[in-house]
Structure formats: structure tokens, C-alpha cells
Design a protein around this motif. Structure first.
Motif, PDB file in Angstrom:
ATOM      1  N   ALA A 170      60.555 -48.935  32.718  1.00 24.65           N
ATOM      2  CA  ALA A 170      59.568 -49.920  33.406  1.00 24.65           C
ATOM      3  C   ALA A 170      57.916 -49.678  33.707  1.00 24.65           C
ATOM      4  O   ALA A 170      58.300 -47.865  34.667  1.00 24.65           O
ATOM      5  CB  ALA A 170      60.609 -49.964  34.436  1.00 24.65           C
ATOM      6  N   THR A 171      57.277 -50.159  33.971  1.00 21.19           N
ATOM      7  CA  THR A 171      56.137 -49.742  34.892  1.00 21.19           C
ATOM      8  C   THR A 171      55.733 -50.936  35.384  1.00 21.19           C
ATOM      9  O   THR A 171      55.541 -52.010  35.232  1.00 21.19           O
ATOM     10  CB  THR A 171      54.300 -50.178  33.513  1.00 21.19           C
ATOM     11  N   GLY A 201      60.826 -41.960  32.343  1.00 22.90           N
ATOM     12  CA  GLY A 201      59.281 -42.853  31.151  1.00 22.90           C
ATOM     13  C   GLY A 201      58.597 -44.192  31.722  1.00 22.90           C
ATOM     14  O   GLY A 201      58.305 -44.727  32.109  1.00 22.90           O
ATOM     15  N   ALA A 202      59.588 -43.861  33.473  1.00 23.92           N
ATOM     16  CA  ALA A 202      58.873 -45.565  33.949  1.00 23.92           C
ATOM     17  C   ALA A 202      57.206 -45.112  35.074  1.00 23.92           C
ATOM     18  O   ALA A 202      57.645 -43.130  34.660  1.00 23.92           O
ATOM     19  CB  ALA A 202      59.974 -46.221  35.122  1.00 23.92           C
ATOM     20  N   ARG A 203      57.257 -45.725  35.505  1.00 21.35           N
ATOM     21  CA  ARG A 203      56.148 -45.733  35.831  1.00 21.35           C
ATOM     22  C   ARG A 203      55.985 -46.257  37.387  1.00 21.35           C
ATOM     23  O   ARG A 203      55.821 -47.656  37.213  1.00 21.35           O
ATOM     24  CB  ARG A 203      54.862 -45.658  35.142  1.00 21.35           C
ATOM     25  N   ALA A 204      55.014 -46.016  38.786  1.00 22.54           N
ATOM     26  CA  ALA A 204      55.324 -46.887  39.868  1.00 22.54           C
ATOM     27  C   ALA A 204      54.566 -45.825  40.758  1.00 22.54           C
ATOM     28  O   ALA A 204      54.226 -44.677  41.133  1.00 22.54           O
ATOM     29  CB  ALA A 204      57.023 -46.895  40.314  1.00 22.54           C
ATOM     30  N   THR A 205      53.398 -46.713  42.172  1.00 24.66           N
ATOM     31  CA  THR A 205      52.885 -45.801  42.685  1.00 24.66           C
ATOM     32  C   THR A 205      53.654 -46.551  44.007  1.00 24.66           C
ATOM     33  O   THR A 205      54.459 -47.353  44.434  1.00 24.66           O
ATOM     34  CB  THR A 205      51.356 -46.303  42.678  1.00 24.66           C
ATOM     35  N   PHE A 206      53.991 -45.940  45.330  1.00 24.37           N
ATOM     36  CA  PHE A 206      54.502 -45.944  46.603  1.00 24.37           C
ATOM     37  C   PHE A 206      53.181 -45.611  47.395  1.00 24.37           C
ATOM     38  O   PHE A 206      53.304 -44.381  47.339  1.00 24.37           O
ATOM     39  CB  PHE A 206      55.959 -44.968  46.555  1.00 24.37           C
ATOM     40  N   GLN A 233      55.759 -41.216  35.822  1.00 22.18           N
ATOM     41  CA  GLN A 233      54.697 -40.543  36.379  1.00 22.18           C
ATOM     42  C   GLN A 233      54.987 -41.167  37.607  1.00 22.18           C
ATOM     43  O   GLN A 233      55.514 -42.978  37.617  1.00 22.18           O
ATOM     44  CB  GLN A 233      53.748 -41.308  35.487  1.00 22.18           C
ATOM     45  N   VAL A 234      54.473 -40.890  38.906  1.00 21.19           N
ATOM     46  CA  VAL A 234      54.957 -41.907  40.225  1.00 21.19           C
ATOM     47  C   VAL A 234      54.139 -40.282  40.947  1.00 21.19           C
ATOM     48  O   VAL A 234      53.510 -40.086  40.809  1.00 21.19           O
ATOM     49  CB  VAL A 234      56.440 -41.144  41.000  1.00 21.19           C
ATOM     50  N   ASP A 235      53.173 -41.892  41.496  1.00 22.59           N
ATOM     51  CA  ASP A 235      51.906 -41.272  42.244  1.00 22.59           C
ATOM     52  C   ASP A 235      52.917 -42.176  44.076  1.00 22.59           C
ATOM     53  O   ASP A 235      53.075 -42.912  44.078  1.00 22.59           O
ATOM     54  CB  ASP A 235      50.794 -42.186  42.769  1.00 22.59           C
ATOM     55  N   LYS A 261      55.214 -36.457  35.759  1.00 23.91           N
ATOM     56  CA  LYS A 261      53.943 -36.006  36.935  1.00 23.91           C
ATOM     57  C   LYS A 261      53.755 -37.177  37.886  1.00 23.91           C
ATOM     58  O   LYS A 261      53.636 -37.952  38.087  1.00 23.91           O
ATOM     59  CB  LYS A 261      52.668 -36.889  35.971  1.00 23.91           C
ATOM     60  N   PHE A 262      53.287 -35.856  39.068  1.00 27.00           N
ATOM     61  CA  PHE A 262      53.971 -36.693  39.922  1.00 27.00           C
ATOM     62  C   PHE A 262      52.842 -36.267  40.637  1.00 27.00           C
ATOM     63  O   PHE A 262      52.276 -34.970  41.430  1.00 27.00           O
ATOM     64  CB  PHE A 262      55.227 -36.086  41.101  1.00 27.00           C
ATOM     65  N   ASN A 263      51.928 -36.640  41.853  1.00 23.88           N
ATOM     66  CA  ASN A 263      50.990 -37.336  42.655  1.00 23.88           C
ATOM     67  C   ASN A 263      51.473 -37.202  44.009  1.00 23.88           C
ATOM     68  O   ASN A 263      51.932 -38.402  44.223  1.00 23.88           O
ATOM     69  CB  ASN A 263      49.677 -37.890  42.465  1.00 23.88           C
ATOM     70  N   GLU A 264      50.701 -36.332  45.214  1.00 24.74           N
ATOM     71  CA  GLU A 264      51.564 -36.741  45.929  1.00 24.74           C
ATOM     72  C   GLU A 264      49.943 -35.988  46.615  1.00 24.74           C
ATOM     73  O   GLU A 264      49.827 -35.257  46.735  1.00 24.74           O
ATOM     74  CB  GLU A 264      52.836 -35.615  47.025  1.00 24.74           C
TER      75      GLU A 264
END
Length: 443
Positions: A170-171, A201-206, A233-235, A261-264
Motif C-alpha cells: 500500500a502507498t 513494499g508499502a510506503r508511508a510518512t508519519f 519506505q518510511v519517513d 529505506k528509513f528516513n528519520e
């Protein structure tokens, strides 16, 4: 005859025993959760509040800084809900999905839960724990190995928070904004626990924001557990702007899968004492993690960013850069540790800490570490502490820019290396605006 030696408990430690004893029957969860809570509190009771003899807490003596234990916050009433209407304002104009955790309780009636995207589910942690589901009873423990007294205390006392799941593939286009706010009229403790599971395979921003009332002596102990599946990928951005005399201890437990990929980014701009600690486990091959932080400190603020990154398998990459701007008699702390396990060959990890001191009385403590058990790696760390560059400042002033404006421009440029790396334009601009607002308060 041998005399036993018992550590003398502080008033705060004694108070925490009373808080747990009087509240444990009312905390959510069945027998499995209650057993996890009891074991965690026993661990805390033996260790006590963190102090400098614990290496990970050597610069932040919570045993001294926390003078008493506040009672757990009461559920929010209608007045508290009305006061929380504009909470999280730094991101208010961006149209994020807003989830309000008010005085330690998930306020569903003032949260945006309508028309959830396909693959997104949101629940109250208290309600989920009451079902005693295996995932959550285990999740109240740890998804990342971490032996920490503050984390143990959170496990014992956490009452509510949110549980968010994103289905595999899910995106989620609309960022999810977790708004933690304290509007209570009296000093209290908010102990919250949240769990975010992002499928493969999901992508989300929190985005998290933490705020409260100035001149109110309240205490925060909050934990976010984040599980990121393979190739996701999670931001994640955390903005901490607590009240002027508040104590905030925040813990991130992140378990990152393969080729993810994890951006914090952590941004600290308020609170008397703030400790943000991150435990990140890179559990899969080909994983990339970018961890950044910025602290803007003045008066007598104390902010501690402590980081532990565990490269558990081969071929992962991490980049860590943490900066602090420290004015007046404030103190900034950075502790970063990168561990490379024997099987984690081909690891690529680099860590940097930079502090900018604006006052002769300001202080910055930096302690980067590498613990490497593999031989085919590229790892490095560095730390710098200094003042504004007089030549750059003179260059700006020679072109007609006043003294304070010249300083502000240089500080903005210093902060931009961290904030400018945020992918979401709205979040990036909002945090730069917050930086400018902080500079405006310097006078």
C-alpha cells in the motif's frame, strides 16, 4: 556478618512505586500484558531512575533532574478537548491525517479517522490491548533489544496510544500526523505507547508533534515501536516543543527489514529536559537508513539525543548527522553508537555530530562510538563543536546586513543541512519556519 547494601531511593522513585501500585489494576490488557508490565516494573525497580553511572545516561542524570513523580493524567474532558483543537499547529496547514493523543489518551472524537486509505488501519492502543492479542502483548515488550530503565517504566505504565498498520504494497499518500498534547490544568504524567507496522513494499510518512502548557510541571514518557517490512519506505519526523518546565523522555524502537529505506528526523525546540533515544535494528540486507536530528536550545534547556544503530546483516547502509544550536546556559548532548555484527559484512556507516555554541556558558557533549565485529566494512564518525565563523559574519555585515540578521543567516544555513534533507516539501518548509521563529525569539 555481612550487611546488605541497599540504594537509597529518591522521592521520585518512591513516588513511581506508588503510581504503579495504585494504577496497575486499571491499566489496559489481559493476563499476558499484566505479566509483561510486572516484569518491566521489577526491572525498573531494581535499576531505578537513570543516572550517570549508566553509560548510556552519563550526561543526563534523570535521578537528579526528576524531583518527584506525577500521578497519571486523568482522561480528557470537554474543556481539554476544546483546548486541543489547534494542537500540532506547525503542520496544521498541510492537511495531514490528524490523530490526537490528548493528556495520554487517544481522542478519537477529535481525530481524523474518516475515509481511511485502502490498506490503512488505525486503532486505540488501549482498546487493542484489552483484546490481549498476541501481536500487541508481545509488542508491549520490545521489537528491538533494548535494556533501558525509561523504556521499562513505559512498558509498566503505558495506558494508551495508537496502533497503525499499513498493508503490504500500500502507498499512503497523505501523511499521518500523531499529535501528542497536554492541556491538563495540573501537573501529571503522560505515559503512551504506539505501534506502527508497515508491510512489505508499502510506503508511508508519519509525523509526531509533542507540545504542552508552559510553566506547568508535567512529565512525558512516550514510546513508538516501528516495524518496517522488506522493500518498504518510511519517513518519520518527530517535532518536540514541550512546555518550558516539562520533562520529556521519548523512545523510538525501529526494526527495519531487507532492502527497505528509513528516513528519520528529530527536531527539538522546547522542554526543560528532553531525551530522545533511538534504537534502530537494520535486520535485512540492502537496507538504507538516514537518521538526522536538530536541537535549538536556549535558557537552561537540556536536550539529549542518544542513538544506537545495530547493523545485524550484510550489505546495509546508515548515515547519521545530528546538529545542535546552543544559546545561553543550555546544554546539548549527543551519544551515538554504531554496532556492526560479525555477519554484517559490506556495512557502510557514517556518523557526524556538530554543535554550534552561541554563548560562553553554553555546553555541548558529544560521544560517538563504533563497535565493529566484521572486517569488510566502511565505517566512520566525527564530532565538531565551535562558534559562529567570524569571517563569514564579517562578510555579511560588510554588505550591510545587521549583526543579529547576519548571525541568523549563518544559523539557518547550519540547520539547513539537516532540515533540507526532508523529502516532503511542506514538512521541510514548516521546520525551517520553526527555525526562523526560534531565531526571532533570541532578540
Amino acid at each position: 556478618m555481612n550487611a546488605g547494601i541497599r540504594p537509597i531511593r529518591t522521592q521520585a522513585e518512591l513516588g513511581l512505586v506508588d503510581v504503579y501500585t495504585t494504577s496497575r489494576q486499571g491499566l489496559p490488557g489481559g493476563s499476558d500484558v499484566a505479566a509483561v508490565r510486572a516484569a518491566a516494573f521489577n526491572h525498573f525497580a531494581l535499576a531505578g531512575l537513570p543516572h550517570p553511572r549508566i553509560e548510556a545516561w552519563r550526561y543526563t542524570d534523570l535521578r537528579r533532574l526528576m524531583r518527584d513523580a506525577k500521578p497519571l493524567a486523568a482522561p480528557p474532558d470537554a474543556e481539554a478537548r476544546a483546548m486541543a483543537h489547534d494542537a500540532g499547529g506547525v503542520f496544521a496547514a498541510l492537511g495531514f491525517r490528524r490523530l490526537v493523543i490528548l493528556n495520554g489518551s487517544f481522542a478519537t472524537d477529535i481525530s481524523d479517522l474518516a475515509d481511511l486509505e485502502a490498506g490503512l488501519t488505525i486503532r486505540s492502543m488501549a482498546e487493542a490491548l484489552a483484546l490481549d492479542e498476541p501481536l500487541l502483548s508481545q509488542g508491549l515488550g520490545t521489537t528491538v533489544p533494548a535494556d533501558d530503565p525509561a523504556l521499562a517504566l513505559n512498558t509498566a505504565l503505558a495506558g494508551d496510544g495508537v496502533v497503525i498498520t499499513v498493508s503490504p504494497g500500500a502507498t499512503i499518500e497523505r501523511p499521518v500526523h500523531l499529535v501528542f498534547v497536554n492541556t491538563g490544568p495540573t501537573p501529571a504524567a503522560m505515559v503512551t505507547r504506539s505501534l506502527v507496522v508497515v508491510g512489505g513494499g508499502a510506503r508511508a510518512t508519519f509525523v509526531e508533534t509533542h507540545e504542552g502548557r508552559d510553566q506547568l510541571d508535567y512529565q512525558i514518557n512516550t514510546v513508538l515501536q516501528l516495524v518496517v517490512g522488506d522493500e518498504a519506505q518510511v519517513d518519520h519526523v518527530k517535532f518536540t516543543r514541550e512546555g518550558s518546565v516539562a520533562i520529556h523522555v521519548g523512545t523510538l524502537l525501529a526494526n527495519i527489514g531487507a532492502r527497505a529505506k528509513f528516513n528519520e528526523l528529530g527536531f527539538i525546540a522546547g522542554g526543560a529536559v528532553v531525551r530522545n533515544q533511538l534504537f534502530v535494528l537494520l535486520a535485512g540486507e540492502g537496507t538504507e537508513a538516514n537518521l538526522r536530528g536538530l536541537s535549538l536550545l536556549a535558557d537552561r534547556q537540556h536536550a539529549d539525543s542518544t542513538l544506537a544503530v545495530d547493523h545485524a546483516v550484510a550489505g546495509s547502509q546508515s548515515r547519521e548527522i545530528f546538529k545542535a544550536v546552543v544559546d545561553d546556559e543550555a546544554r546539548a548532548v549527543f551519544q551515538g553508537k554504531i554496532t556492526v555484527r560479525p555477519q554484517a559484512q559490506k556495512t557502510d556507516a557514517k556518523m557526524m555530530s556538530r554543535a554550534l555554541l552561541l554563548s560562553d556558558r553554553a555546553e555541548a557533549d558529544c560521544k560517538p562510538e563504533l563497535e565493529i565485529f566484521a572486517d569488510d566494512v566502511q565505517c566512520g564518525h566525527g564530532a565538531t563543536t565551535g562558534t559562529l565563523d567570524d569571517q563569514l559574519k564579517f562578510y555579511l555585515m560588510a554588505r550591510g546586513i545587521p549583526d543579529k540578521e547576519a548571525e541568523a543567516l549563518l544559523i539557518q544555513a547550519f540547520a539547513a543541512e539537516v532540515v533540507g534533507a526532508i523529502e516532503h516539501e511542506g514538512v521541510r518548509d514548516a521546520l525551517m519556519d520553526a527555525t526562523v521563529a526560534w531565531l526571532g525569539q533570541r532578540g
